[in-house]
Design a protein around this motif. Sequence first.
Motif, PDB file in Angstrom:
ATOM      1  N   MET A 261       0.630  10.116 -15.850  1.00  0.00           N
ATOM      2  CA  MET A 261       1.561   9.309 -15.060  1.00  0.00           C
ATOM      3  C   MET A 261       2.906   9.177 -15.759  1.00  0.00           C
ATOM      4  N   GLN A 262       2.869   8.905 -17.066  1.00  0.00           N
ATOM      5  CA  GLN A 262       4.128   8.767 -17.791  1.00  0.00           C
ATOM      6  C   GLN A 262       4.895  10.086 -17.845  1.00  0.00           C
ATOM      7  N   LEU A 263       4.197  11.167 -18.097  1.00  0.00           N
ATOM      8  CA  LEU A 263       4.862  12.474 -18.170  1.00  0.00           C
ATOM      9  C   LEU A 263       5.421  12.901 -16.817  1.00  0.00           C
TER      10      LEU A 263
ATOM     11  N   LEU B  11       9.986  13.748 -12.997  1.00  0.00           N
ATOM     12  CA  LEU B  11      10.765  13.477 -11.789  1.00  0.00           C
ATOM     13  C   LEU B  11      12.119  12.863 -12.135  1.00  0.00           C
ATOM     14  N   GLY B  12      12.138  11.956 -13.095  1.00  0.00           N
ATOM     15  CA  GLY B  12      13.391  11.400 -13.579  1.00  0.00           C
ATOM     16  C   GLY B  12      13.960  10.264 -12.759  1.00  0.00           C
ATOM     17  N   TYR B  13      13.227   9.778 -11.766  1.00  0.00           N
ATOM     18  CA  TYR B  13      13.721   8.637 -10.994  1.00  0.00           C
ATOM     19  C   TYR B  13      13.503   7.344 -11.765  1.00  0.00           C
ATOM     20  N   SER B  14      14.210   6.295 -11.356  1.00  0.00           N
ATOM     21  CA  SER B  14      14.097   5.041 -12.101  1.00  0.00           C
ATOM     22  C   SER B  14      12.662   4.534 -12.104  1.00  0.00           C
ATOM     23  N   GLU B  15      11.940   4.744 -10.991  1.00  0.00           N
ATOM     24  CA  GLU B  15      10.505   4.436 -10.963  1.00  0.00           C
ATOM     25  C   GLU B  15       9.752   5.457 -10.121  1.00  0.00           C
ATOM     26  N   THR B  16       8.524   5.721 -10.531  1.00  0.00           N
ATOM     27  CA  THR B  16       7.582   6.504  -9.748  1.00  0.00           C
ATOM     28  C   THR B  16       6.314   5.674  -9.597  1.00  0.00           C
ATOM     29  N   ALA B  17       5.784   5.617  -8.381  1.00  0.00           N
ATOM     30  CA  ALA B  17       4.572   4.842  -8.102  1.00  0.00           C
ATOM     31  C   ALA B  17       3.364   5.770  -8.015  1.00  0.00           C
ATOM     32  N   PHE B  18       2.275   5.376  -8.640  1.00  0.00           N
ATOM     33  CA  PHE B  18       1.025   6.126  -8.625  1.00  0.00           C
ATOM     34  C   PHE B  18      -0.004   5.281  -7.871  1.00  0.00           C
ATOM     35  N   VAL B  19      -0.514   5.825  -6.768  1.00  0.00           N
ATOM     36  CA  VAL B  19      -1.238   5.029  -5.778  1.00  0.00           C
ATOM     37  C   VAL B  19      -2.673   5.525  -5.635  1.00  0.00           C
ATOM     38  N   GLU B  20      -3.599   4.580  -5.716  1.00  0.00           N
ATOM     39  CA  GLU B  20      -5.017   4.880  -5.516  1.00  0.00           C
ATOM     40  C   GLU B  20      -5.596   3.876  -4.524  1.00  0.00           C
ATOM     41  N   ARG B  21      -6.209   4.377  -3.470  1.00  0.00           N
ATOM     42  CA  ARG B  21      -6.813   3.484  -2.480  1.00  0.00           C
ATOM     43  C   ARG B  21      -8.065   2.839  -3.054  1.00  0.00           C
ATOM     44  N   LYS B  22      -8.185   1.502  -2.889  1.00  0.00           N
ATOM     45  CA  LYS B  22      -9.364   0.789  -3.383  1.00  0.00           C
ATOM     46  C   LYS B  22     -10.282   0.338  -2.250  1.00  0.00           C
ATOM     47  N   SER B  23      -9.720   0.064  -1.065  1.00  0.00           N
ATOM     48  CA  SER B  23     -10.517  -0.348   0.090  1.00  0.00           C
ATOM     49  C   SER B  23      -9.682  -0.105   1.337  1.00  0.00           C
ATOM     50  N   ASP B  24     -10.219  -0.502   2.471  1.00  0.00           N
ATOM     51  CA  ASP B  24      -9.487  -0.335   3.722  1.00  0.00           C
ATOM     52  C   ASP B  24      -8.167  -1.101   3.712  1.00  0.00           C
ATOM     53  N   SER B  25      -8.101  -2.173   2.939  1.00  0.00           N
ATOM     54  CA  SER B  25      -6.912  -3.033   2.988  1.00  0.00           C
ATOM     55  C   SER B  25      -6.246  -3.235   1.630  1.00  0.00           C
ATOM     56  N   SER B  26      -6.601  -2.423   0.631  1.00  0.00           N
ATOM     57  CA  SER B  26      -5.986  -2.624  -0.690  1.00  0.00           C
ATOM     58  C   SER B  26      -5.752  -1.303  -1.407  1.00  0.00           C
ATOM     59  N   PHE B  27      -4.709  -1.318  -2.243  1.00  0.00           N
ATOM     60  CA  PHE B  27      -4.325  -0.158  -3.042  1.00  0.00           C
ATOM     61  C   PHE B  27      -3.992  -0.617  -4.454  1.00  0.00           C
ATOM     62  N   HIS B  28      -4.376   0.197  -5.430  1.00  0.00           N
ATOM     63  CA  HIS B  28      -3.952  -0.038  -6.809  1.00  0.00           C
ATOM     64  C   HIS B  28      -2.710   0.815  -7.056  1.00  0.00           C
ATOM     65  N   VAL B  29      -1.629   0.172  -7.471  1.00  0.00           N
ATOM     66  CA  VAL B  29      -0.360   0.881  -7.669  1.00  0.00           C
ATOM     67  C   VAL B  29       0.173   0.586  -9.065  1.00  0.00           C
ATOM     68  N   ARG B  30       0.494   1.652  -9.800  1.00  0.00           N
ATOM     69  CA  ARG B  30       1.130   1.512 -11.115  1.00  0.00           C
ATOM     70  C   ARG B  30       2.518   2.137 -11.051  1.00  0.00           C
TER      71      ARG B  30
ATOM     72  N   TYR C 215      -1.554  -5.723   3.802  1.00  0.00           N
ATOM     73  CA  TYR C 215      -2.359  -5.045   2.795  1.00  0.00           C
ATOM     74  C   TYR C 215      -2.127  -5.720   1.445  1.00  0.00           C
ATOM     75  N   ILE C 216      -3.058  -5.502   0.530  1.00  0.00           N
ATOM     76  CA  ILE C 216      -2.916  -6.007  -0.830  1.00  0.00           C
ATOM     77  C   ILE C 216      -2.585  -4.847  -1.760  1.00  0.00           C
ATOM     78  N   MET C 217      -1.525  -5.022  -2.541  1.00  0.00           N
ATOM     79  CA  MET C 217      -1.150  -4.049  -3.552  1.00  0.00           C
ATOM     80  C   MET C 217      -1.481  -4.644  -4.925  1.00  0.00           C
ATOM     81  N   LYS C 218      -2.453  -4.013  -5.606  1.00  0.00           N
ATOM     82  CA  LYS C 218      -2.877  -4.505  -6.909  1.00  0.00           C
ATOM     83  C   LYS C 218      -1.957  -3.913  -7.975  1.00  0.00           C
ATOM     84  N   THR C 219      -1.253  -4.767  -8.710  1.00  0.00           N
ATOM     85  CA  THR C 219      -0.244  -4.323  -9.679  1.00  0.00           C
ATOM     86  C   THR C 219      -0.409  -5.059 -10.993  1.00  0.00           C
ATOM     87  N   GLY C 220       0.391  -4.672 -11.974  1.00  0.00           N
ATOM     88  CA  GLY C 220       0.405  -5.378 -13.240  1.00  0.00           C
ATOM     89  C   GLY C 220       0.899  -6.798 -13.118  1.00  0.00           C
ATOM     90  N   ALA C 221       1.621  -7.095 -12.029  1.00  0.00           N
ATOM     91  CA  ALA C 221       2.119  -8.448 -11.782  1.00  0.00           C
ATOM     92  C   ALA C 221       1.160  -9.261 -10.917  1.00  0.00           C
TER      93      ALA C 221
END
Length: 283
Positions: free
Chosen positions: A32-34, A39-58, A92-98
């Motif tokens: 993910m870091q590499l 890509l070089g953008y200020s942020e890149t999101a890495f998304v994994e579906r956890k359920s019908d209504s939630s995603f884990h995003v870093r 939907y719920i986005m699970k994040t570090g925050a």
Amino acid sequence: MKFFIVDAFTDVPFGGNPAGVVLGDGMDESFMQLFARELGYSETAFVERKSDSSFHVRFFTPNTEVDLCGHATIATFTVLLDKGLVVEGRSYIMKTGAGDIPVHLSNGRIMMEQAPPSLGNLCEKVTELAELLEIEVSSIGGALQPRSVSTGLMDLMVPITSRRALDAINPDMKALAAYQKKYGLDGIHAFTLDATDALACSRNFSPLYGIDEESATGTANGAMTYYLYHYGVLTDFDVDVRCLQGESLNRPSVITTRLTDPMEPRVLVGGTGVVISEGIIRI
């Protein structure tokens, strides 16, 4: 794995703030870091579906992971909508570090709830700040005081007295990065209320995290909205507020914010996005 490039906080290609979005399962942190660096953008999101209504995003900048990113959230749900993985009219719920962040899809707009607002320290050394931004001391403040505020990330709100002064800011990025590190700031959010077609125009700087200037920062505009409520500039709840950013970078962005719940004020931040490219990661 598939990746996408999305312009967030705009409805036209090549406006707003670009972000990378990667959809996949079991992604390794070093990858993910590499890839974010590639890509070089200020942020890149890495998304994994956890359920019908939630995603884990870093969220990763080119050089580090951050807990939350507003424009990359808009980019993420723009992709999910485009691919039919989420539907209009649902939340939907986005699970994040925050923490777990509710995201609402309605009327063609993606709105994300911000973390509970918190006020940080007042900036007492305004002369030092003016030197870092290379503007006159008299251009900072007016009736408002610089103060750090968080609705997920701690940014220093810097009220600027005029649009002309805002446009004149030319920071010493190396010194500003050291200032961020010294005071534990995720960014410096300079804004002015000298605007005719919006509540505020702003510029956001975060050289400590490899982002000299960003064309749209959702979390910072959320924090600014709460800051303006705290100081009595904003008084209406459940009303959409228009915030502008990115004109200094020739990437105009429109960020919508909304105060909710007068008993325990929170902020929603949102907008629209445009998918401009997609591809496959072959590693």
